[in-house]
Design an enzyme around this catalytic site. Structure first.
Site, PDB file in Angstrom:
ATOM      1  N   TYR A 142       0.864  -1.179   0.000  1.00  0.00           N
ATOM      2  CA  TYR A 142       0.000   0.000   0.000  1.00  0.00           C
ATOM      3  C   TYR A 142       0.902   1.231   0.000  1.00  0.00           C
ATOM      4  CZ  TYR A 142      -4.474  -2.307   1.019  1.00  0.00           C
ATOM      5  OH  TYR A 142      -5.630  -3.031   0.957  1.00  0.00           O
ATOM      6  N   ALA A 153      -0.818  13.739  25.811  1.00  0.00           N
ATOM      7  CA  ALA A 153       0.565  14.197  25.923  1.00  0.00           C
ATOM      8  C   ALA A 153       0.853  15.332  24.958  1.00  0.00           C
ATOM      9  CB  ALA A 153       1.513  13.027  25.670  1.00  0.00           C
ATOM     10  N   GLY A 188      -1.753  17.319  23.121  1.00  0.00           N
ATOM     11  CA  GLY A 188      -2.720  18.392  22.984  1.00  0.00           C
ATOM     12  C   GLY A 188      -3.990  18.072  23.726  1.00  0.00           C
ATOM     13  N   LYS A 222      -9.828  21.088  18.517  1.00  0.00           N
ATOM     14  CA  LYS A 222      -8.568  20.395  18.775  1.00  0.00           C
ATOM     15  C   LYS A 222      -7.434  21.411  18.743  1.00  0.00           C
ATOM     16  CE  LYS A 222      -9.282  15.637  17.202  1.00  0.00           C
ATOM     17  NZ  LYS A 222      -8.732  14.568  16.347  1.00  0.00           N
ATOM     18  N   TYR A 235     -19.370  18.793  17.770  1.00  0.00           N
ATOM     19  CA  TYR A 235     -19.368  18.473  19.199  1.00  0.00           C
ATOM     20  C   TYR A 235     -20.331  17.325  19.450  1.00  0.00           C
ATOM     21  CZ  TYR A 235     -20.564  18.991  24.146  1.00  0.00           C
ATOM     22  OH  TYR A 235     -20.806  18.769  25.473  1.00  0.00           O
ATOM     23  N   ASP A 267     -17.579   9.473  24.469  1.00  0.00           N
ATOM     24  CA  ASP A 267     -17.214   8.296  23.687  1.00  0.00           C
ATOM     25  C   ASP A 267     -18.145   7.136  23.996  1.00  0.00           C
ATOM     26  OD1 ASP A 267     -15.698   6.259  25.647  1.00  0.00           O
ATOM     27  OD2 ASP A 267     -15.176   8.303  26.214  1.00  0.00           O
ATOM     28  N   ASP A 275      -7.023   2.626  14.138  1.00  0.00           N
ATOM     29  CA  ASP A 275      -7.264   2.573  15.588  1.00  0.00           C
ATOM     30  C   ASP A 275      -8.761   2.559  15.860  1.00  0.00           C
ATOM     31  OD1 ASP A 275      -6.846   2.473  18.283  1.00  0.00           O
ATOM     32  OD2 ASP A 275      -6.225   4.551  18.511  1.00  0.00           O
ATOM     33  N   ARG A 308     -13.583   3.374  22.071  1.00  0.00           N
ATOM     34  CA  ARG A 308     -13.103   4.625  22.665  1.00  0.00           C
ATOM     35  C   ARG A 308     -12.947   5.716  21.619  1.00  0.00           C
ATOM     36  NH1 ARG A 308      -9.187   0.838  22.660  1.00  0.00           N
ATOM     37  NH2 ARG A 308      -7.451   1.157  21.217  1.00  0.00           N
ATOM     38  N   ASP A 357     -10.651  10.300  15.325  1.00  0.00           N
ATOM     39  CA  ASP A 357      -9.276   9.967  15.711  1.00  0.00           C
ATOM     40  C   ASP A 357      -8.979  10.774  16.953  1.00  0.00           C
ATOM     41  OD1 ASP A 357      -6.635   9.537  16.101  1.00  0.00           O
ATOM     42  OD2 ASP A 357      -5.947  10.483  14.256  1.00  0.00           O
TER      43      ASP A 357
END
Length: 979
Positions: free
Chosen positions: A571, A602, A604, A626, A675, A680, A794, A798, A812
């Site tokens: 890929y 860690a 942001g 973010k 928002y 989660d 991922d 969560r 993400d």
């Protein structure tokens, strides 16, 4: 001829009298008791062909009367002994009864057989829930077979519907259900091998009352001024119109109120709604009290109360403020909050600074909220206060009847700053410093050109003078010392200090003859220079150590990867830094008002914020922002910019967290996204464990409005494309029990201008249909990402967020997750990886593909149907774990997973990536498990998604060998050691 006929009739009568003693079809009487009349022919049933003559004779010594009951229950009388019907018609089928003067009767049932009319159809078909209903379709010919009931359109009758046929009365439907309402049926029978059908019957079911009415009022308390109009609407909901309702005033005994306006309507077949509107045109003080809306039906009663308070005039009452004196350090923010009650509502609110200017400066903002009917909160946020911005801040509020104010005294604590220190005037050394609280100046002496002195100067040699005094600003203090006290060359240190900090200044001087002069210290090989060299060396060593540790620690990178092309087994990913960025996403950062932190990691954090004018110039909306921490390095800043570019490239979809805007100029990069108010999905599932309902039973639809939603061909949302205001939604009902609750949630996503919801989503229970809906939505979102050639890497509960309507959104969350303290992420090399969610090829070969995302989706399903349990429970990630994964170990079915969903999980966990389904196929598999109404609601919501794009869908059904090396920068996990 007539005489012959009369003789014949007389003979027939005599024969009947002779045979009457033995005829079993006629009633008999004991000797001495009156006997019932006799009917000729002497049989219980008679078949007459249509067009023939029907002749019946009733024999009795006394007066007789014939009655004929038609198939639709009408009575026809004949007071003659004979009933003669020439050219009999099928409508003359029925029961013929003869009665005598003693009230005794005899009956015969006559079938008038008509080849063209087998069924007699009459009267509408009504039934009461839980009772029997008769379909009135009696036969004109009893000699038929398979007399039964069928559905009008040839479909199967409901499986639980049972019926009993009776040729003389019709077909009885047993134990009518509410679900049979509007069921269309026909009577059917077979004659000479041919099926014949009656006209259509539509069953109308009257619901049985099994619960008390639902009674509600929009507000439970009211406050009015004398002379105002008081209006309150009580809504009563029940299954039928057989509900009574009224308004009562508790005084203290209930008193019926007659001046009430009534309105009512049906919102569907079994949803009757009535409104009782109570109005007092000119309220008086003695009208204050408690009003009760009362309703009852045959099952029971219900009521709700509302309180009215009438006051002579309006008022404003400011709640006591705990501390109106505020101390804040220079550069910090402070919130001045005022809570007050006001009626009528406030017309004017203003903050005043120092009794002359508005406190609402460009960098500050004012926030005003209406907490209840009369309770308000006003907040002034003062940002990055300077030492010169201390003072009085006064909040003024007024309405048509009253006004009030409250004043805050704000003191800005500032570190001392030395203004003048390097002049020797008339033999005096002077040191002038400013700060708040008032600085204290101390003098120190040392020999030589030092930068730190420790010998204090005796206080008797110091003169202190306050230069200026300000109630809120910085205070200026001057201190002088006579240089004659110094007998040697050296350095004098002036040190100013207060509660905030301290600062120093130095004066170097030397003796020339009898005079002292200011000199410059030696610049070569001085103790100061040596100290600097030593410090620089130590700093260099520290920097090297920190750099080494920095290179070893996990770096922040965008998890989502966009595939550029697939070459054989490899890929090739697009470098996200090379993606274009459209500046149409830019949003002024001064229109963002930040609130609480939603998550921090860690690198942001994600902060809740209010964006002013994002969609409309006069509208405020809640968003998530973010941002990086101030300590972020260039690589983190580039990664956040890459994430912004990836989101803008992907476009919009209902089941991903969509980009709303960004701030990339004039400050740190800010990424503005949707928002999601319920956080989660993982924590949501864990909160709902105790209230989980394992049920998929359906109920009848309860509202025509929502039937229209299900059957409409156009989306039922408005066209404003506004971002959803995160406030309680509205409630409505759709056909199934779970869909009914889901629609109450989803409606806040669709209809934002209707009645407020009775329940918030987070107050509702969780059931199996919710889990299936979450599975379906996440699969749809992942199918969208795959269509855009995007790999998530991922996928887990969560990283799924939940918003109003229980809509799931894939995100993400890596930026704002503290993976260093998250046990789900295992350290390997310079990476922390979610090993338990990763496919074998990702663990052992660092291969990330669409198929590895499918594996992670299977783990997500296990999380979902275990209500938030950690996968591979009780199993640490060690060499034994790696060995079991290689050997094909898979988890057993979670507690709440249907067999079909566990089958989906197992296909996602196939060891051969090529045998795993695509997300498009997963969507099709789950669609078979969810209800039609859920699919239709989802379709409507998808069509309502603001600013939809139409991406070119890439068909990933053409599979490639995915077990190749990845272009990802993430290091592969080391091959484990056997346990």
């Amino acid at each position: 001829m007539r005489g012959a006929r009369g003789a014949w009739d007389l003979l027939c009568v005599l024969l009947v009298l002779l045979r009457g003693q033995t005829a079993t079809s006629q009633p008999s009487a004991s000797p001495g008791e009156p006997s019932p009349p006799s009917i000729h022919p002497a049989q219980s049933e008679l078949i007459v062909e249509a067009g023939d003559t029907l002749s019946l004779t009733c024999i009795d010594p006394d007066f007789v009367r014939w009655t004929f009951k038609t198939y639709f229950n009408e009575m026809v009388e004949n007071k003659k002994n004979e009933w003669i019907q020439e050219k009999a018609e099928a409508t003359r089928t029925g029961t013929y009864t003869c009665s005598n003067s003693n009230g005794l009767t005899s009956s015969i049932y006559v079938f008038v057989r008509d080849p063209a009319k087998l069924f007699l159809v009459g009267l509408p078909l009504f039934g009461k829930e839980d009772s029997d209903a008769l379909v009135r379709c009696p036969l004109t010919d009893p000699q038929v077979s398979n007399y039964s009931l069928i559905e009008c359109d040839g479909k199967s009758l409901p499986t639980d519907l049972t019926f009993v046929p009776n040729p003389k009365a019709g077909i009885t439907i047993k134990n009518v259900k509410r679900a049979y309402h509007r069921l269309c049926v026909r009577c059917a029978a077979q004659r000479d091998g041919t099926w014949l059908h009656s006209d259509k019957f539509t069953l109308k079911v009257r619901a049985a009352i099994k619960a008390i009415p639902v009674v509600s009022v929009p507000e439970t308390s009211h406050l009015l001024k004398k002379g105002d109009t008081f209006t309150v609407v009580c809504t009563i909901k029940d299954v039928s119109t057989s509900v009574n309702s009224m308004w009562l005033k508790m005084n203290p005994q209930p008193q019926h109120i007659a001046q009430v306006k009534h309105n009512s309507w049906h919102r569907g077949d079994f949803n009757y709604e009535r409104q009782e509107t109570l109005t007092i045109s000119s309220a008086r003080v003695d009208d204050s009290g408690v009003f009760m809306c009362y309703a009852n039906n045959t099952f029971g009663s219900a009521n709700v109360t509302t309180t009215l308070k009438v006051v002579e005039k309006g008022f404003i009452n400011i709640s006591p403020v705990k501390n109106t004196t505020v101390f804040v350090t220079d550069g910090e923010n402070v919130d001045l909050v005022v809570e007050y009650e006001a009626y009528p509502k406030p017309e004017h609110q203003q903050w005043i600074y120092m009794n002359r200017t508005s406190a609402n400066k460009g960098k500050d903002y004012v926030k005003s909220d209406n907490k209840s009917n009369i309770r308000y909160v006003n907040q002034l946020r003062l940002t990055r206060l300077k030492g010169t911005e201390g003072g009085t801040y006064t909040f003024l509020v007024s309405n048509s009847d009253a006004s009030a104010s409250v004043t805050f005294n704000v003191y800005v604590n500032t570190k001392p700053e030395i203004l003048t220190y390097d002049r020797l005037i008339n033999g005096m050394l002077q040191c002038v410093a400013e700060g708040f609280p008032e600085p204290t100046i101390d003098w120190y002496f040392c020999t030589g050109a030092e930068q730190r002195c420790t010998t204090p100067v005796s206080p008797v040699d110091v003169q202190v003078q306050n230069v200026s005094v300000s109630p809120f600003g910085k205070l200026v203090v001057q201190s002088s010392i006579d240089s004659s006290v110094f007998r040697h060359n050296g350095t004098v240190e002036c040190k100013a200090s207060n509660d905030v900090g301290k600062s120093s200044a130095f004066f170097n001087f030397a003796f020339k003859g009898n005079n002292k002069e200011q000199i410059q210290a030696h610049t070569l090989f001085t103790p100061l220079l040596i100290g600097f060299v030593v410090a620089a060396g130590a700093m260099g060593i520290i920097v090297m150590v920190l750099t080494y540790k920095y290179l070893q620690k996990p770096m922040y990178e965008v998890q989502w990867k966009v595939v550029e092309e697939i070459n054989g087994n490899n890929y090739v990913y697009i470098d996200p830094t090379q993606l274009p960025y459209d500046h149409k996403w830019e949003f002024p950062r001064n229109r963002l008002s930040f609130g609480k932190t939603l998550g921090a990691g860690a690198f942001g954090k994600v902060v809740e914020a209010t964006a002013y004018g994002l969609i409309k110039s006069d509208a405020a909306m809640t968003v998530a922002v973010k941002m990086l921490k101030p300590s972020a390095h260039l690589t983190e800043r580039e990664a956040l910019m890459s994430e912004l570019k990836v989101l803008s490239y992907l476009g919009n979809h209902m089941n991903i967290v969509n980009l709303l805007g960004a701030c990339t100029v004039g400050g740190p990069t800010l990424v503005i996204t949707e928002y999601c108010c319920y956080g989660d999905l993982l924590n949501f599932l864990r909160r709902k464990r105790d209230s989980f309902i394992f049920s998929k039973q359906e109920e009848q639809a309860e509202a025509a409005l929502y039937k229209n939603l299900l059957h409409s061909t156009e989306p039922s949302c408005d066209s404003s494309n506004e971002y959803m205001d995160m406030k309680p939604g509205v409630s409505y009902v759709v056909p199934t029990k779970t869909d009914k609750r889901r629609s109450a949630r989803i409606d806040s996503y669709i209809e934002r201008d209707v009645t407020p919801a009775i329940m918030e989503d987070d107050e509702l229970a969780l059931d199996l249909d919710d889990l299936l809906s979450f599975s379906y939505q996440v699969a749809k979102g992942m199918a969208f990402l795959a269509s855009k050639n995007c790999i998530h890497r991922d996928l887990a509960a969560r990283n799924i967020l939940l918003t109003h309507g229980r809509i799931t959104k894939i995100c993400d969350f890596g930026l704002a997750r503290d993976i260093r303290n998250d046990s789900n992420y295992v350290v390997k090399g310079n990476a922390r990886l979610p090993v338990k969610w990763m496919a074998p090829e990702s663990i052992f070969s660092c291969v990330y593909t669409f198929e590895s995302d499918v594996w992670s989706y299977g783990i997500f399903l296990w999380e979902l149907f275990s209500l938030g349990s950690s996968p591979y429970p009780g199993m640490p990630v060690d060499s034994k774990f790696y060995k079991m994964i290689k050997e094909g170990f898979r988890m057993v079915s979670p507690e709440h997973a249907p067999a079909e969903m566990y089958d989906v999980m197992k296909t996602c966990w196939d060891a051969d990536p090529l045998k795993r389904p695509t997300f498009k196929q997963v969507v099709q598999l789950i669609e078979k498990q969810i209800s039609d109404s859920t699919k239709h609601i989802y379709s409507n919501l998808a069509n309502c998604n603001p600013n939809p794009e139409n991406p070119v869908v890439v068909d990933h059904s053409v599979r490639v060998n995915s077990v190749g090396s990845s272009a990802s920068s993430t290091q592969p996990l080391l091959v484990h050691e056997d346990a």
